[in-house]
Design a protein around this motif. Structure first.
Motif: not given
Length: 236
Positions: A17-19, A21-26, A180-185, A208-213
């Motif tokens: 997930x970190x990979x 999200x990192x790509x998305x934000x960058x 502060x929020x929590x995402x619960x996959x 990728x869906x979590x990254x978009x969220x």
């Protein structure tokens, strides 16, 4: 929505997930500091971010150690000027015996990895965010924290604390623009989970869906949303 120039600290950025999200934000123009723990996984993750050299920095960190977490947050400030977003993605999954048969040392390790690390990251990121009274904090509890299953007891206990952490921070920060929020996959479709017996990736959530969220959740347009537990269960 626009994250261009937003300083984002991703703790646990070497994981699947970190990979993503990192790509998305960058790609959206954020400045990213990636905290990582596992050397081999980080070397693989870093290759995926090669197009963004100069836009991100990194630091190896054991997020259960307060001095290392403090150093990570201070590096974000000295390198990029502040912290706008904290994404805590550190986690350890454990499926074991029944709760009464669980070794106390296992519970200690789970609480340190899943809960204490989130507390430490939030603690030291917030101190920097309070300088301008704005920011986004996101943590990742697990579905078993609200829907317990046998043999997930110790894991569920360690992840349930993230829900309380989110709600406490909401109350303590409600007079600021720090949310502060929590995402619960549920189960995410990664190279790890596809090795599970009886895998059903067609029902799982894609990173990728979590990254978009997260992109939406960390934008200025989500300023009114805080203390929420967002269930991202896919088709499960």
């Amino acid at each position: 929505m626009n994250l261009k120039g937003k300083v984002t600290v991703i703790v646990g950025g070497e994981g699947p997930l970190g990979r993503e999200v990192s790509k998305k934000f960058l790609a959206e123009g954020a400045k990213v500091l990636i905290g990582w723990y596992a050397q081999q996984e980080w070397e693989e993750a870093k290759e995926l971010l090669s197009d963004y050299k100069g836009q991100f920095s990194d630091l190896q960190v054991d997020a259960t150690k307060e001095d290392q977490v403090q150093k990570l947050m201070e590096k974000a400030k000295t390198t990029f000027g502040s912290i706008d977003v904290l994404l805590h993605m550190v986690g350890m999954v454990h499926i074991g015996p029944m709760l009464w048969e669980t070794d106390t040392a296992v519970l200690d390790r789970l609480i340190d990895t899943n809960l204490k690390s989130a507390f430490l990251c939030a603690k030291h990121a917030i101190k920097i965010m309070l300088e301008k009274k704005s920011g986004r904090i996101v943590v990742f509890p697990a579905r078993v924290a609200v829907e317990p299953q046998p043999r997930f007891g110790a894991y569920a206990l360690s992840k349930a604390g993230l829900i309380t952490l989110t709600q406490v921070l909401r109350e303590e920060l409600k007079d600021t623009h720090i949310t502060a929020n929590a995402v619960m996959p549920s189960v995410m479709d990664t190279w790890r989970t596809r090795k599970m017996p009886h895998a059903e990736p067609e029902k799982w959530v894609k990173p990728s869906d979590v990254a978009d969220l997260l992109y939406c959740l960390c934008s200025d347009e989500s300023n009114a949303l805080s203390g929420s537990i967002l269930k991202v269960f896919g088709k499960l």
